[in-house]
Design an enzyme around this catalytic site. Structure first.
Site, PDB file in Angstrom:
ATOM      1  N   ALA A  19      -4.529   7.640   5.186  1.00 45.80           N
ATOM      2  CA  ALA A  19      -3.043   5.982   5.393  1.00 45.80           C
ATOM      3  C   ALA A  19      -3.409   5.377   4.677  1.00 45.80           C
ATOM      4  CB  ALA A  19      -3.573   6.128   7.229  1.00 45.80           C
ATOM      5  N   GLU A  57      -9.918  -6.837  -5.809  1.00 44.63           N
ATOM      6  CA  GLU A  57     -10.511  -5.521  -7.277  1.00 44.63           C
ATOM      7  C   GLU A  57      -9.311  -5.878  -8.485  1.00 44.63           C
ATOM      8  OE1 GLU A  57      -9.361  -1.750  -5.239  1.00 44.63           O
ATOM      9  OE2 GLU A  57     -11.460  -2.140  -4.063  1.00 44.63           O
ATOM     10  N   HIS A  84      -6.317  -3.807  -2.585  1.00 46.56           N
ATOM     11  CA  HIS A  84      -7.418  -5.262  -2.638  1.00 46.56           C
ATOM     12  C   HIS A  84      -7.850  -6.090  -3.224  1.00 46.56           C
ATOM     13  CE1 HIS A  84      -8.903  -0.879  -0.612  1.00 46.56           C
ATOM     14  NE2 HIS A  84      -8.669  -1.483   0.526  1.00 46.56           N
ATOM     15  N   GLU A 102      -8.843   5.116  -8.975  1.00 48.14           N
ATOM     16  CA  GLU A 102     -10.514   4.259  -9.347  1.00 48.14           C
ATOM     17  C   GLU A 102     -11.639   4.072 -10.924  1.00 48.14           C
ATOM     18  OE1 GLU A 102     -11.811   2.754  -6.651  1.00 48.14           O
ATOM     19  OE2 GLU A 102     -10.602   4.109  -5.009  1.00 48.14           O
ATOM     20  N   ARG A 132     -10.608  -8.624  -0.041  1.00 46.71           N
ATOM     21  CA  ARG A 132     -10.327  -7.548  -0.563  1.00 46.71           C
ATOM     22  C   ARG A 132      -8.686  -7.478   0.863  1.00 46.71           C
ATOM     23  NH1 ARG A 132     -11.878  -2.493  -0.212  1.00 46.71           N
ATOM     24  NH2 ARG A 132     -11.636  -0.547   1.094  1.00 46.71           N
ATOM     25  N   ASN A 151      -5.146  -0.543   2.943  1.00 52.19           N
ATOM     26  CA  ASN A 151      -4.749   1.121   2.300  1.00 52.19           C
ATOM     27  C   ASN A 151      -5.086   1.998   3.087  1.00 52.19           C
ATOM     28  OD1 ASN A 151      -4.475   2.405   0.298  1.00 52.19           O
ATOM     29  ND2 ASN A 151      -6.905   3.044   0.003  1.00 52.19           N
ATOM     30  N   ARG A 152      -5.505   1.815   4.676  1.00 53.38           N
ATOM     31  CA  ARG A 152      -5.812   2.743   5.671  1.00 53.38           C
ATOM     32  C   ARG A 152      -4.976   2.466   6.749  1.00 53.38           C
ATOM     33  NH1 ARG A 152      -9.149   3.169   2.361  1.00 53.38           N
ATOM     34  NH2 ARG A 152     -11.381   3.408   2.327  1.00 53.38           N
TER      35      ARG A 152
END
Length: 313
Positions: A165, A24, A21, A178, A63, A70-71
């Site tokens: 996923a 981040e 992302h 995280e 993002r 990330n999906r």
């Protein structure tokens, strides 16, 4: 009773992903530093590759460009015919799968650490995708012990209907990291230091493991996802209540039935329903407004791992 020894293959290839992302920034900043000077992440006999996963999103400090990288690491997206018509992140996912995978194959990287920030007050968090993985439970136990007295939480995202996923899922051992709270597009020194320490301890664990150190059976406390909770909405689908002050910044803390969860603009409190105590995470996460997630409910449980040692020793 004797504990069972699990002999595991040595770890050879490790990747550290930053910028999955693009806003981040801790992972972006660390990975860019390690690309220039990787001394602190090198361990004898181990290939450690730092990598910026979504460079276009990093450049724009957003993002993602077309969809959440990330999906989309499911076999359907990874198997789509490559063309310019595909969303940028789907094309990028195929490139990453080619470089570090292929997913579910013998050739894939052993471990991928994927570095993320959250705007929620979650502190140091390790994300686990498989509750039966002895090696990762042992690694997480080592990281938690090494960070103490700084708390480090383990978020278990194993769920029959919630399929993530993730980018890191192409590795044999996927590790999500995280660290928060940190606003999007911002760098905080304390958050950076914590993430850096988590990676150091993780790499130390791999090094000790490869050197033949035996890790005795252990147990860790984890928080397993139950369900995601949306904000209350009006007939137009717009948010009609916000996170209650009593819940704000209270990630991981027990939340009991009847406790305040949301607050409407006319001062009405909406309490937690149901009949069980939960532990909320990703409370008021900025990136999850578009996903219609105000927070996730978790339940606390203990996972056990057998003792492990490297099969070469």
């Amino acid at each position: 009773m004797t504990s069972c020894h699990i002999a595991e293959e040595p770890i050879k290839k490790v990747a550290i992903f930053g910028g999955t992302h693009g806003n981040e920034l801790t992972g972006v900043f660390l990975v860019k530093h390690w690309l220039k000077n990787g001394v602190e992440i090198q361990r004898t006999g181990l290939e450690v590759k730092p990598f910026i996963t979504n460079p276009r999103a990093v450049k724009k400090c957003t993002r993602y460009i077309d969809c959440d990288l990330n999906r989309i690491f499911d076999l359907e997206n990874l198997g789509k015919k490559m063309s310019e018509d595909l969303p940028y992140e789907v094309r990028r996912a195929q490139e990453i799968n080619h470089l570090f995978g292929p997913k579910n194959s013998e050739d894939s990287y052993d471990i991928i650490f994927d570095l993320h920030n959250t705007t929620s007050n979650m502190g140091c968090t390790l994300v686990l995708e498989d509750s039966r993985n002895n090696f990762l439970i042992q690694m997480f136990h080592y990281i938690k012990t090494s960070l103490a007295p700084l708390p480090c939480y383990v978020y278990l995202i194993e769920h029959p209907s919630l399929k993530y996923a993730t980018t890191r899922s192409i590795a044999k051992y996927p590790v999500g990291i995280e660290v928060g709270p940190q606003p999007q597009g911002v760098l905080r020194a304390d958050i950076l230091d914590q993430m850096r320490k988590m990676i150091k301890h993780a790499l130390d664990f791999i090094h000790h493991f490869n050197e033949g150190k035996e890790f005795p059976s252990c147990a860790i406390e984890v928080y397993k996802i139950m369900e995601k909770v949306d904000y209350p909405r009006n007939e137009n689908g717009e948010i009609a209540a916000i996170i209650h002050p009593n819940l704000q910044d209270q990630d991981w803390k027990p939340l009991h039935p009847g406790d305040p969860v949301f607050l409407t603009l006319d001062g009405k409190t909406i309490p937690l329903g149901g009949d069980c105590t939960v532990h909320p995470v990703f409370v008021n996460e900025a990136a999850y407004y578009e996903k219609k997630e105000a927070f996730a409910k978790t339940t606390k449980l203990t996972l056990h791992a057998d003792s492990i040692r490297c099969s070469l020793h």
